[in-house]
Enzyme design. Structure first.
Site, PDB file in Angstrom:
ATOM      1  N   HIS A 129      -1.060  48.628  -8.986  1.00  0.00           N
ATOM      2  CA  HIS A 129      -1.356  48.698 -10.420  1.00  0.00           C
ATOM      3  C   HIS A 129      -1.570  50.152 -10.845  1.00  0.00           C
ATOM      4  CE1 HIS A 129      -3.402  47.422 -14.236  1.00  0.00           C
ATOM      5  NE2 HIS A 129      -4.068  48.551 -14.019  1.00  0.00           N
ATOM      6  N   GLU A 130      -2.331  50.900 -10.066  1.00  0.00           N
ATOM      7  CA  GLU A 130      -2.596  52.299 -10.413  1.00  0.00           C
ATOM      8  C   GLU A 130      -1.342  53.155 -10.271  1.00  0.00           C
ATOM      9  OE1 GLU A 130      -5.223  52.921 -11.900  1.00  0.00           O
ATOM     10  OE2 GLU A 130      -6.297  51.077 -11.399  1.00  0.00           O
TER      11      GLU A 130
END
Length: 290
Positions: A129-130
């Site tokens: 996600h990051e």
């Protein structure tokens, strides 16, 4: 992203056009507004990245101790033709992670509490996600949006001052109008932020081959943040009970500005959701599992 960029540019264009019209129709005024705007956003970007890493005490993530994390990030970066970001670790007091920087020069920070809490596939979902945020240039987009909101607010203040009697009443009116205009633009910027969280979730789902690991991670992170908040409340009540003064002992938690970057944001009320950088956790989990 093209639509987002066009709308942000429209806000900026209105601000510059207003400044040009009210402060003098000359090329020097227009050039000054453009150069000043670029410098303002650039300074905010540089200082913001440094301040975020410093505020949590981020340290380089040792490749030998966290070999699996480094290997996973390298694998994802090869697949997405992305330069490997700097990996850092920090003790935030809560299970969380965030990304700063741009594509080609990004940094991902993971809390020790998150590594201890999550299973391997769940942790990979959070890191994916990051990485998606960096790959999609979301951090720069949000910084640009905040900079434009500030510029529009300043221009609105000067318009009120230069079109009025320039007295004390106009001064206070300019402050109110400037803040209201900036708040309106920021509502749009925050809506972009919430949408980009959904996009990063969807990208992470594709990277790890399914949404359930990230959904489970979000559930654990949400529960971990609730427990940390309860502990802080207990510490606060205990501190006030000793002589009526609140204890100054550090009780964990993440700085408010940094929390805007994190994968989890604990906003619950209707107003908090309106000005939140993150969509409701339950909606994100539902989308990941749909």
């Amino acid at each position: 992203m093209a639509i987002v960029g066009a709308i942000l540019f429209a806000f900026y264009s209105v601000a510059v056009a207003a400044a040009w019209f009210f402060f003098g129709q000359s090329q020097s005024i227009l050039a000054l507004a453009i150069v000043g705007s670029i410098l303002l956003v650039g300074v905010q970007y540089k200082i913001g990245k440094w301040a975020a890493l410093r505020s949590v005490g981020a340290e380089d993530m040792d490749e030998r101790e966290y070999q699996q994390i480094h290997q996973f990030v390298e694998k994802v970066c090869r697949e997405r033709n992305l330069k490997k970001p700097n990996l850092k670790i920090a003790s935030m007091g809560v299970p969380n992670a965030f990304a700063v920087g741009r594509r080609g020069n990004g940094t991902v920070v993971v809390s020790r509490e998150l590594i201890q809490l999550l299973d391997r596939d769940e942790l990979e979902g959070v890191i994916a996600h990051e990485l998606a945020h960096i790959d999609n240039r979301d951090v720069i987009t949000m910084q640009l949006g905040q900079g434009i909101a500030s510029i529009v607010g300043i221009v609105a203040q000067y318009i009120v001052l230069f079109t009025g009697d320039n007295d004390l009443a106009d001064f206070f009116l300019a402050i109110v109008v400037g803040n209201l205009v900036q708040f309106f633009v920021m509502l749009f910027v925050l809506a972009i932020s919430r949408y980009r969280e959904y996009v990063a979730d969807a990208d992470a789902k594709r990277i790890i081959g399914g949404g359930d690991p990230l959904a489970r991670a979000l559930e654990k992170i949400s529960e971990g943040n609730k427990q940390a908040a309860q502990q802080r409340q207990q510490v606060a009540r205990g501190g006030r009970g000793r002589g009526g003064r609140r204890s100054r002992q550090r009780d964990g938690g993440v700085d408010q500005q940094v929390s805007a970057l994190c994968i989890s944001s604990p906003d619950t009320s209707a107003l908090a959701k309106l000005v939140s950088t993150h969509p409701p956790m339950e909606k994100r989990i539902q989308r990941l599992r749909s």
